[in-house]
Motif scaffolding. Structure first.
Motif, mmCIF file in Angstrom:
data_model
loop_
_atom_site.group_PDB
_atom_site.id
_atom_site.type_symbol
_atom_site.label_atom_id
_atom_site.label_comp_id
_atom_site.label_asym_id
_atom_site.label_seq_id
_atom_site.Cartn_x
_atom_site.Cartn_y
_atom_site.Cartn_z
ATOM 1 N N CYS A 23 1.070 -1.547 0.057
ATOM 2 C CA CYS A 23 0.093 0.171 -0.059
ATOM 3 C C CYS A 23 0.423 1.026 -0.109
ATOM 4 O O CYS A 23 0.992 2.051 -0.393
ATOM 5 N N ALA A 26 2.175 1.911 -3.480
ATOM 6 C CA ALA A 26 1.196 2.271 -4.720
ATOM 7 C C ALA A 26 0.605 3.900 -4.182
ATOM 8 O O ALA A 26 0.988 4.377 -5.165
ATOM 9 N N LEU A 27 0.768 4.196 -2.811
ATOM 10 C CA LEU A 27 0.533 5.395 -2.881
ATOM 11 C C LEU A 27 1.722 6.544 -2.992
ATOM 12 O O LEU A 27 1.615 8.002 -3.566
ATOM 13 N N MET A 29 4.290 6.103 -5.704
ATOM 14 C CA MET A 29 3.950 5.699 -7.035
ATOM 15 C C MET A 29 2.866 6.826 -7.538
ATOM 16 O O MET A 29 2.924 7.244 -8.344
ATOM 17 N N GLY A 30 1.686 6.796 -6.835
ATOM 18 C CA GLY A 30 0.690 7.450 -7.181
ATOM 19 C C GLY A 30 0.961 8.754 -6.571
ATOM 20 O O GLY A 30 0.568 9.195 -7.805
ATOM 21 N N ALA A 31 2.075 9.247 -6.142
ATOM 22 C CA ALA A 31 1.564 10.216 -5.622
ATOM 23 C C ALA A 31 3.294 11.493 -6.683
ATOM 24 O O ALA A 31 3.031 12.293 -6.449
ATOM 25 N N ARG A 33 4.825 12.582 -9.822
ATOM 26 C CA ARG A 33 4.270 13.444 -11.461
ATOM 27 C C ARG A 33 4.498 11.726 -12.028
ATOM 28 O O ARG A 33 5.857 10.799 -12.748
ATOM 29 N N THR A 34 3.494 12.438 -13.333
ATOM 30 C CA THR A 34 3.769 11.093 -14.549
ATOM 31 C C THR A 34 4.906 11.756 -15.247
ATOM 32 O O THR A 34 5.482 10.809 -16.129
ATOM 33 N N ASN A 40 9.607 5.506 -12.271
ATOM 34 C CA ASN A 40 9.295 4.659 -11.179
ATOM 35 C C ASN A 40 8.808 2.863 -11.669
ATOM 36 O O ASN A 40 8.640 1.960 -10.999
#
Length: 285
Positions: A23, A26-27, A29-31, A33-34, A40
């Motif tokens: 988790c 995942a957080l 990687m989501g935080a 920027r693209t 990543n």
């Protein structure tokens, strides 16, 4: 059982830790920027490899590789800062410790799971060795025979029902054992076990009380004459089954059967009944 519960508790704990680390990954990687999607993806692939290396090569190797991965990331950050004068975002710092935590939690999870498997296999082996059933033939063992004989004899005392045991052995087994293969031996045990079970009534209980010198026994609520009829039926059916078995048809195998009835005045324990039946096999010619 206490050790088994302890290992189960540690397995659950490491599983929860591994899921929390996932988790966190995942957080993280989501935080980001693209712009750092490629970074990543590459680091995620390296993390998966580190987890696999830790699992297959051991904890020490996994720790060394993870420390090497952390050191490499620090070198790359310093290089980007000093050479290209570019600062990487602090949010990528989770790649410094999350791969290590994932490797440790996954290794702990699998290590304790393997210990649980070993303990369960040992418990199963102990159950077979001490317990009620033979592993290969699925017949009841000596433990069950002694316990059930006590029940049968108590029924004899209360209701005056005749109790008889049959002891079945292979004639000249010790001389024959050295001349047959292990495969034939296993097949022979299964064949005799199946024949005895098939020849008896549904309420007669069949046992394999000795594997070293294969010895089967049956407990019956009948007298010696009734048991003798059943013994002859077993011999006849075994002769037919042996001739039809391709692996054993060439062998000259015969069964000997001893019949003994419970005598409350002369016999005191279940072993007395069993030994009397074994003694009677010597007179079966």
């Amino acid at each position: 059982m206490e050790t088994n519960g302890h290992e189960s508790w540690w397995t659950d704990l490491y599983l929860i830790a591994f899921l929390f680390c996932l988790c966190g990954l995942a957080l993280g990687m989501g935080a980001t920027r693209t712009d750092y999607l490629l970074v990543n993806t590459v680091l995620l692939g390296v993390t998966m490899l580190l987890i696999l290396f830790t699992y297959f090569w051991g904890l020490v190797t996994g720790l060394l590789l993870n420390l090497g991965f952390i050191f490499l990331q620090v070198i790359l950050v310093i290089y980007e800062n000093q050479v290209h004068h570019q600062l990487l975002p602090w949010v990528l710092a989770y790649w410094l410790f999350v791969p290590l935590l994932l490797s440790l939690s996954f290794y702990g999870l699998t290590a304790h799971a393997r210990k649980l498997q070993v303990q369960n296999a040992k418990l199963q082996s102990d159950l077979v060795a001490r317990g009620a059933f033979d592993e290969e033939t699925n017949l009841r063992t000596m433990v069950s025979y002694i316990e059930d004989t006590a029940v049968f004899t108590e029924t004899n005392r209360r209701f005056d029902l005749p109790v008889t045991t049959m002891i079945i052995r292979i004639r000249y087994f010790q001389e024959m054992r050295s001349m047959i293969s292990d495969t034939q031996m296993r097949e022979l045990l299964k064949l005799v076990s199946h024949t005895v079970k098939q020849a008896m009534r549904t309420n007669d209980i069949t046992y394999l009380i000795d594997r070293e010198n294969p010895t089967w026994s049956v407990l019956l609520f009948t007298n010696a004459d009734g048991a003798t009829i059943a013994a002859n039926r077993i011999k006849q059916q075994f002769t037919k089954a042996l001739a039809a078995d391709n692996l054993l048809a060439t062998l000259d195998v015969r069964l000997v059967v001893g019949v003994a009835s419970w005598d409350g005045e002369k016999m005191k324990t279940p072993y007395d009944l069993m030994n009397a039946g074994i003694k009677e096999t010597e007179y079966d010619v």
